[in-house]
Design a protein around this motif. Sequence first.
Motif, PDB file in Angstrom:
ATOM      1  N   THR A  53       0.823  -1.363  -0.216  1.00  0.00           N
ATOM      2  CA  THR A  53      -0.026   0.117   0.095  1.00  0.00           C
ATOM      3  C   THR A  53       0.728   1.264   0.193  1.00  0.00           C
ATOM      4  OG1 THR A  53      -0.158   0.621   2.233  1.00  0.00           O
ATOM      5  CG2 THR A  53      -1.837  -1.265   1.612  1.00  0.00           C
ATOM      6  N   ARG A  56      -2.185   4.352   2.920  1.00  0.00           N
ATOM      7  CA  ARG A  56      -3.562   4.982   2.901  1.00  0.00           C
ATOM      8  C   ARG A  56      -4.378   3.652   3.873  1.00  0.00           C
ATOM      9  NH1 ARG A  56      -3.573   8.143  -2.411  1.00  0.00           N
ATOM     10  NH2 ARG A  56      -2.814   6.557  -3.267  1.00  0.00           N
ATOM     11  N   ARG A  58      -7.695   3.625   3.320  1.00  0.00           N
ATOM     12  CA  ARG A  58      -8.700   2.822   2.297  1.00  0.00           C
ATOM     13  C   ARG A  58      -8.111   1.771   1.596  1.00  0.00           C
ATOM     14  NH1 ARG A  58      -7.550   8.395   0.018  1.00  0.00           N
ATOM     15  NH2 ARG A  58      -6.890   8.119  -2.291  1.00  0.00           N
ATOM     16  N   GLU A  59      -6.535   1.430   1.271  1.00  0.00           N
ATOM     17  CA  GLU A  59      -6.334   0.267   0.983  1.00  0.00           C
ATOM     18  C   GLU A  59      -5.988  -0.823   1.268  1.00  0.00           C
ATOM     19  OE1 GLU A  59      -3.475   4.077  -1.529  1.00  0.00           O
ATOM     20  OE2 GLU A  59      -2.877   2.666  -0.418  1.00  0.00           O
ATOM     21  N   VAL A  97      -5.640  -1.982  -6.351  1.00  0.00           N
ATOM     22  CA  VAL A  97      -5.308  -0.657  -5.623  1.00  0.00           C
ATOM     23  C   VAL A  97      -4.991  -0.254  -6.823  1.00  0.00           C
ATOM     24  CG1 VAL A  97      -4.101  -0.029  -3.878  1.00  0.00           C
ATOM     25  CG2 VAL A  97      -5.336  -1.604  -3.736  1.00  0.00           C
ATOM     26  N   GLU A 101      -6.486   3.259  -7.190  1.00  0.00           N
ATOM     27  CA  GLU A 101      -5.969   4.022  -5.928  1.00  0.00           C
ATOM     28  C   GLU A 101      -4.720   5.040  -6.174  1.00  0.00           C
ATOM     29  OE1 GLU A 101      -7.671   4.538  -2.930  1.00  0.00           O
ATOM     30  OE2 GLU A 101      -8.859   3.295  -3.533  1.00  0.00           O
ATOM     31  N   GLU A 105      -6.490   8.327  -9.714  1.00  0.00           N
ATOM     32  CA  GLU A 105      -6.471   9.524  -8.824  1.00  0.00           C
ATOM     33  C   GLU A 105      -5.226  10.567  -9.530  1.00  0.00           C
ATOM     34  OE1 GLU A 105      -4.587  10.499  -4.353  1.00  0.00           O
ATOM     35  OE2 GLU A 105      -4.699   8.767  -4.486  1.00  0.00           O
TER      36      GLU A 105
END
Length: 249
Positions: A53, A56, A58-59, A97, A101, A105
Motif C-alpha cells: 500500500t 492509506r 482505504r487501501e 489498488v 488508488e 487518482e
Amino acid sequence: CSRVRRRIKTRPKKRLEEVSSVGLLKALPATLQFEYNGRHYRLDLFLYVLRHTFWRPREVLVYYAALLALAMDIRRWESTVPVEAVRQCIKATTTKVIESEFIAEFRSTVVNIEDVILAFRKRKPLINYSELSEILRALTFRLASGPLGTEGTFEKARFLYDIGFLGIRADKRIMDLVGLKHEHVFYFNEGSEIWSGFDEADVKEWHFVIHPIFSEYLRLDCAGQELTLVYSWDYLRSGDSFMSSNPEF
C-alpha cells in the motif's frame, strides 16, 4: 463504556491481535512464512499487507475485504486459509489498488500517468541515477496544470518520489545524516526531508527503488533482489510516536 475505554487505551498492535482473533479474521494466518529469491522471510500479515500500500487506510481496507471474502469461501472446506492462498489473494488485489488508488487518482494531475509508469516495465526494482535518467530523458510528463519545471531527471525523479512511485534506498551515511530508521525511503513513510539540503550532484549518487506494489504490474525483473519495504513493529511504533509529537508534519 469501560470496555470501549480499555480498547482505546490498548496499544494498536494489541488491538489488531484482538480483532484478528475473532470471526473470519481468525481463519487468516497471523504471520506469513515464505521464500523469496532463495531467502526465507517471516512477516506478520498486517505488515505484509502494508508493504503493498501507500499507507492509506482505504487501501488496507481493500486488501482485508478481499482476504475476508477468501476466508469465507475457504472456510467451507478448511478451518484456516493457507499462506499461499493469502499471498495470491493479495497479489490479485494489488492490480485493483494500482488502478483505482494510484492511476485513477493521479490521472487528473498527470494525464499520461500510465505511460509514465509503463516506461519502467521489466526494469529491476533498484536502479541508479544513470539508469533512471535513461528512462526519464525521453519521457514527457503531461501535467494537467502545464509543464513540469525544466523537466530534467532531477525534477522528474522528485515528482515520482512525491507521488509514491519511486523511493530511495539510503545508505548508512544518508541514514545517519538525515536520521532515518529504514533504508527504504518513500514519501508516505519518511516524508520529503531526505531531499532537503541535497542538490542534483548528491542525488546522482543515490539508488532509487520502484515501489514493490508495482512488481507484478510492471513485470519488474526481481531476480536476485531482496524483499523491499520489510517493515517491523518497532519501526511503525517509532513513526507513530514521531507523528503524534509532530501533528503538523
